[in-house]
Enzyme design. Sequence first.
Site, PDB file in Angstrom:
ATOM      1  N   ARG A 155       0.861  -1.180   0.000  1.00  0.00           N
ATOM      2  CA  ARG A 155       0.000   0.000   0.000  1.00  0.00           C
ATOM      3  C   ARG A 155       0.897   1.229   0.000  1.00  0.00           C
ATOM      4  NH1 ARG A 155       1.734   1.873   4.040  1.00  0.00           N
ATOM      5  NH2 ARG A 155       0.655   3.793   3.601  1.00  0.00           N
ATOM      6  N   GLY A 156       0.274   2.408  -0.187  1.00  0.00           N
ATOM      7  CA  GLY A 156       1.059   3.634  -0.351  1.00  0.00           C
ATOM      8  C   GLY A 156       1.216   3.855  -1.849  1.00  0.00           C
ATOM      9  N   ALA A 157       0.965   5.099  -2.287  1.00  0.00           N
ATOM     10  CA  ALA A 157       0.874   5.366  -3.731  1.00  0.00           C
ATOM     11  C   ALA A 157       2.125   4.925  -4.519  1.00  0.00           C
ATOM     12  CB  ALA A 157       0.567   6.849  -3.944  1.00  0.00           C
ATOM     13  N   ARG A 193      -6.843  -0.358  -7.438  1.00  0.00           N
ATOM     14  CA  ARG A 193      -7.214   0.727  -6.505  1.00  0.00           C
ATOM     15  C   ARG A 193      -7.297   2.018  -7.337  1.00  0.00           C
ATOM     16  NH1 ARG A 193      -4.214   1.228  -0.921  1.00  0.00           N
ATOM     17  NH2 ARG A 193      -6.222   2.180  -0.363  1.00  0.00           N
ATOM     18  N   GLN A 196      -2.613   2.707   9.808  1.00  0.00           N
ATOM     19  CA  GLN A 196      -1.279   2.775   9.178  1.00  0.00           C
ATOM     20  C   GLN A 196      -0.294   3.564  10.044  1.00  0.00           C
ATOM     21  OE1 GLN A 196      -4.155   3.245   7.601  1.00  0.00           O
ATOM     22  NE2 GLN A 196      -4.065   2.738   5.431  1.00  0.00           N
ATOM     23  N   ASP A 231      -2.022  10.958  -2.684  1.00  0.00           N
ATOM     24  CA  ASP A 231      -2.344   9.903  -3.650  1.00  0.00           C
ATOM     25  C   ASP A 231      -2.632  10.481  -5.031  1.00  0.00           C
ATOM     26  OD1 ASP A 231      -3.060   8.703  -0.860  1.00  0.00           O
ATOM     27  OD2 ASP A 231      -2.715   7.042  -2.251  1.00  0.00           O
ATOM     28  N   ASN A 266      -5.606  12.366  -0.155  1.00  0.00           N
ATOM     29  CA  ASN A 266      -4.714  11.570   0.705  1.00  0.00           C
ATOM     30  C   ASN A 266      -5.598  10.812   1.695  1.00  0.00           C
ATOM     31  OD1 ASN A 266      -2.004  10.802   1.501  1.00  0.00           O
ATOM     32  ND2 ASN A 266      -2.349  11.970   3.376  1.00  0.00           N
ATOM     33  N   LYS A 267      -4.965  10.035   2.532  1.00  0.00           N
ATOM     34  CA  LYS A 267      -5.674   9.175   3.491  1.00  0.00           C
ATOM     35  C   LYS A 267      -6.774   9.929   4.231  1.00  0.00           C
ATOM     36  CE  LYS A 267      -5.391   5.763   3.944  1.00  0.00           C
ATOM     37  NZ  LYS A 267      -6.369   4.930   3.202  1.00  0.00           N
TER      38      LYS A 267
HETATM   39  O1  MRU Z   1      -4.701   3.324   1.733  1.00  0.00           O
HETATM   40  P1  MRU Z   1      -3.227   3.550   1.774  1.00  0.00           P
HETATM   41  O2  MRU Z   1      -2.580   3.067   3.024  1.00  0.00           O
HETATM   42  O3  MRU Z   1      -2.554   3.025   0.512  1.00  0.00           O
HETATM   43  O4  MRU Z   1      -3.079   5.120   1.745  1.00  0.00           O
HETATM   44  C1  MRU Z   1      -1.806   5.682   1.718  1.00  0.00           C
HETATM   45  C2  MRU Z   1      -1.777   7.152   1.791  1.00  0.00           C
HETATM   46  O5  MRU Z   1      -2.793   7.813   1.798  1.00  0.00           O
HETATM   47  C3  MRU Z   1      -0.425   7.801   1.732  1.00  0.00           C
HETATM   48  O6  MRU Z   1      -0.417   8.980   2.477  1.00  0.00           O
HETATM   49  C4  MRU Z   1      -0.075   8.130   0.278  1.00  0.00           C
HETATM   50  O7  MRU Z   1      -0.275   7.008  -0.546  1.00  0.00           O
HETATM   51  C5  MRU Z   1       1.331   8.574   0.135  1.00  0.00           C
HETATM   52  S1  MRU Z   1       2.482   7.275   0.508  1.00  0.00           S
HETATM   53  C6  MRU Z   1       4.035   7.874   0.206  1.00  0.00           C
END
Ligand code: MRU
Length: 361
Positions: A46-48, A89, A196, A237, A247-248
């Site tokens: 996970r994470g962009a 996603r 997270q 994201d 973002n999250k």
């Molecule tokens: O749902 P996730 O855990 O993939 O969400 C991640 C985030 O929102 C991060 O802040 C974003 O992807 C940047 S990660 C460098």
Amino acid sequence: MTFHSVAWVDNGLRLLDQRALPQRLVYNDYHSYHEVAQAIREMVVRGAPAIGAAAAFGMALAAAAAPEDDPEQALALVGEAAAVLKAARPTAVNLSWAVERMLRRLHDPALVSVADLRQAALAEAQAIAAEDVRINRQIAVNALSVVPDEAVFIHHCNTGSLATVDYGTALGVIRMAHERGKKVFVLVDETRPRLQGARLTAWELQRYGVPFKVIVDSASGHFMRTLGVDLCVVGADRIAANGDTANKIGTYNLAIVAHEHGVPFYVAAPTTTLDLSIPDGSHIEIEERPAREITHVGDCAITPAGAEVANPAFDVTPARYITGILTEAGIAYPPFATSLARLLALTQEAGAQKEAGGRRD
Ligand code: MRU
């Protein structure tokens, strides 16, 4: 560094299973693009930036599975893989960016055999992964100028080595400030519902020796008023042309609270997270995730049976709450419509020069 979120090992993709942290360090190996898409959906990775790199390796796995003697069928297969991976996603633009870059590379007419396609696919995926690490370090270097020598941060979600190929974006900013001798302290938003922050960011910060405390998401206002917070740094994201940032979930609330308290609010992201094809955040698709993420903590139900829930995984922070956007090409300040376009043009120019240099060599 003793862990790798995304790595190519023994002709397969090895992912650190982020669902098992912090209790267990588990790696899973994947040998088909379908498995990779599922791992992205289920948030093994996970994470962009990390899901972008994983999808690129998923494309390499598709090329590797193509029949030896039929380049056309191989291209059809990578096309199918592209569609499946991109749909895994929807919100993080890095996923479709990486897949589109792989497709462009694989449609190079100079690649005539399936062996050529396979080799090019793996090399391109490895280049995407290697670039991510370089870019993240550069974001952190560029950000040093906005971090005071003594700084209390609030950080949301996880944006570290786990969320990228290595080093991280917003967490990389904090990590480099610490490595360069600044006295940093981090209030880590736990980041409901998947935690997270509590599970992953706290685990990473412990390994880097950065002092921190985990707080509940709703405590940020309290700490801004009582302790004093110098800056918030979050990841992204997808960033629209006007600077609106997905973002999250919870990032938007944090930005408003920061604005109320005059706390600078920075977004740290590679330019691959910019989506200048959309004018503003209203065009960003927000992923809705399974209800169980809200109704249960582990195996324990925390809502009455049958309770309805809403579980958007992301929100959009309007650009007016963002102090600056920290990228590898520099820091963008408002008005973002011009500053982001300029930074992206700089990146594209540098990329074109590098490519031309590569062709001459
Ligand atoms: O749902 P996730 O855990 O993939 O969400 C991640 C985030 O929102 C991060 O802040 C974003 O992807 C940047 S990660 C460098």
